[in-house]
Design an enzyme around this catalytic site. Structure first.
Site, PDB file in Angstrom:
ATOM      1  N   GLY A  33       0.826  -1.205   0.000  1.00  0.00           N
ATOM      2  CA  GLY A  33       0.000   0.000   0.000  1.00  0.00           C
ATOM      3  C   GLY A  33       0.855   1.248   0.000  1.00  0.00           C
ATOM      4  O   GLY A  33       2.056   1.189  -0.244  1.00  0.00           O
ATOM      5  N   ASN A  34       0.251   2.394   0.244  1.00  0.00           N
ATOM      6  CA  ASN A  34       1.011   3.648   0.342  1.00  0.00           C
ATOM      7  C   ASN A  34       0.322   4.570   1.342  1.00  0.00           C
ATOM      8  O   ASN A  34      -0.746   4.255   1.868  1.00  0.00           O
ATOM      9  CB  ASN A  34       1.187   4.296  -1.030  1.00  0.00           C
ATOM     10  N   ARG A  35       0.918   5.735   1.583  1.00  0.00           N
ATOM     11  CA  ARG A  35       0.506   6.592   2.697  1.00  0.00           C
ATOM     12  C   ARG A  35      -0.575   7.600   2.344  1.00  0.00           C
ATOM     13  O   ARG A  35      -0.873   8.481   3.144  1.00  0.00           O
ATOM     14  CB  ARG A  35       1.724   7.355   3.221  1.00  0.00           C
TER      15      ARG A  35
END
Ligand code: CTP
Ligand code: CA
Length: 222
Positions: A33-35
């Site tokens: 995933g990412n932020r």
């Protein structure tokens, strides 16, 4: 206040907005995933609806309430995001504010991957580029807007994406600096078209959303 902010100036227009990260599953309990918080895309969807547009919001996994008057579809992966965006077309405007994963695991393991050897190599394959596909599709919206989160050479990278993906506008921001970017409530954007560059903010994302919509409305009128 931004020009059109309370005026219903977007009535009669259909917007599709993508927001948030995507999660690419590795196995039943893990993902890549990412932020991205989704705040920018949700603020844009909220502002467009407030200004009278019909808004479809395609949201990755985020913890945000659905803005008033917005039709929301939740997705998880880049592939699901692509399908949901195309299902929401045609539209007058597509705004790709989602932080879409560029690569996903080639296959999702049926069972939890066990700890075994000293190193683990993940095989990742490219995901569909929804923004580029929307801009190249027969049902291309009149205005296609991308985002570019960059840590360096912001203008060169943003202009490169504007051209390569055949966008009308790209909103670039520097990420990884204090007080801006993915997780913050504030941000600063430079919006590039082929002809011009406009800097918006630093300001709360809610205000930036209205200012970006002003630029889009200007182009739709031209
Ligand atoms: N985008 C998309 N689908 C992807 C990747 C990106 O729709 N698979 C969209 C994003 O929503 C954003 C724009 O493309 O509006 C730019 O995303 P960005 O990650 O900055 O650019 P990339 O083309 O993926 O290039 P890179 O990550 O190498 O900078
Ligand atoms: Ca990317």
């Amino acid at each position: 206040l931004a020009q059109g902010a309370e005026s219903g100036d977007l009535a009669g227009l259909r917007f599709v907005v993508s927001a948030g990260p995507t999660y690419e599953d590795l196995d039943p309990v893990r993902y890549v995933g990412n932020r991205s918080s989704g705040k920018m895309g949700f603020a844009i969807a909220a502002a467009a609806a407030r200004r009278g547009a019909e808004v479809a919001l395609i949201a990755g996994p985020v913890h945000l309430a659905t803005p008033a008057g917005v039709r929301r579809t939740d997705v998880r992966s880049a592939a699901q995001l692509r399908d949901a965006v195309f299902a929401a077309l045609p539209a007058d405007v597509y705004i790709g504010a989602a932080a879409v994963a560029d690569y996903a695991p080639r296959a999702v393991a049926d069972n939890k991957i066990k700890k075994s050897s000293d190193t683990l190599v993940l095989e990742l394959v490219p995901t569909p580029d929804t923004l580029a596909e929307v801009a190249a599709s027969p049902s291309r919206p009149r205005c296609v807007v991308g985002f570019a989160a960059e840590t360096q050479d912001v203008e060169a990278h943003a202009r490169g994406k504007l051209q390569k993906k055949r966008l009308d506008l790209i909103a670039a921001n520097r990420v990884g600096v204090q007080g801006s970017g993915f997780e913050s409530d504030d941000n600063a954007l430079t919006v590039y078209s082929r002809e011009a560059a406009r800097t918006l903010g630093p300001a709360p994302k809610t205000r930036l959303a209205d200012e970006l919509l002003d630029l889009i409305a200007e182009r739709l009128r031209a």
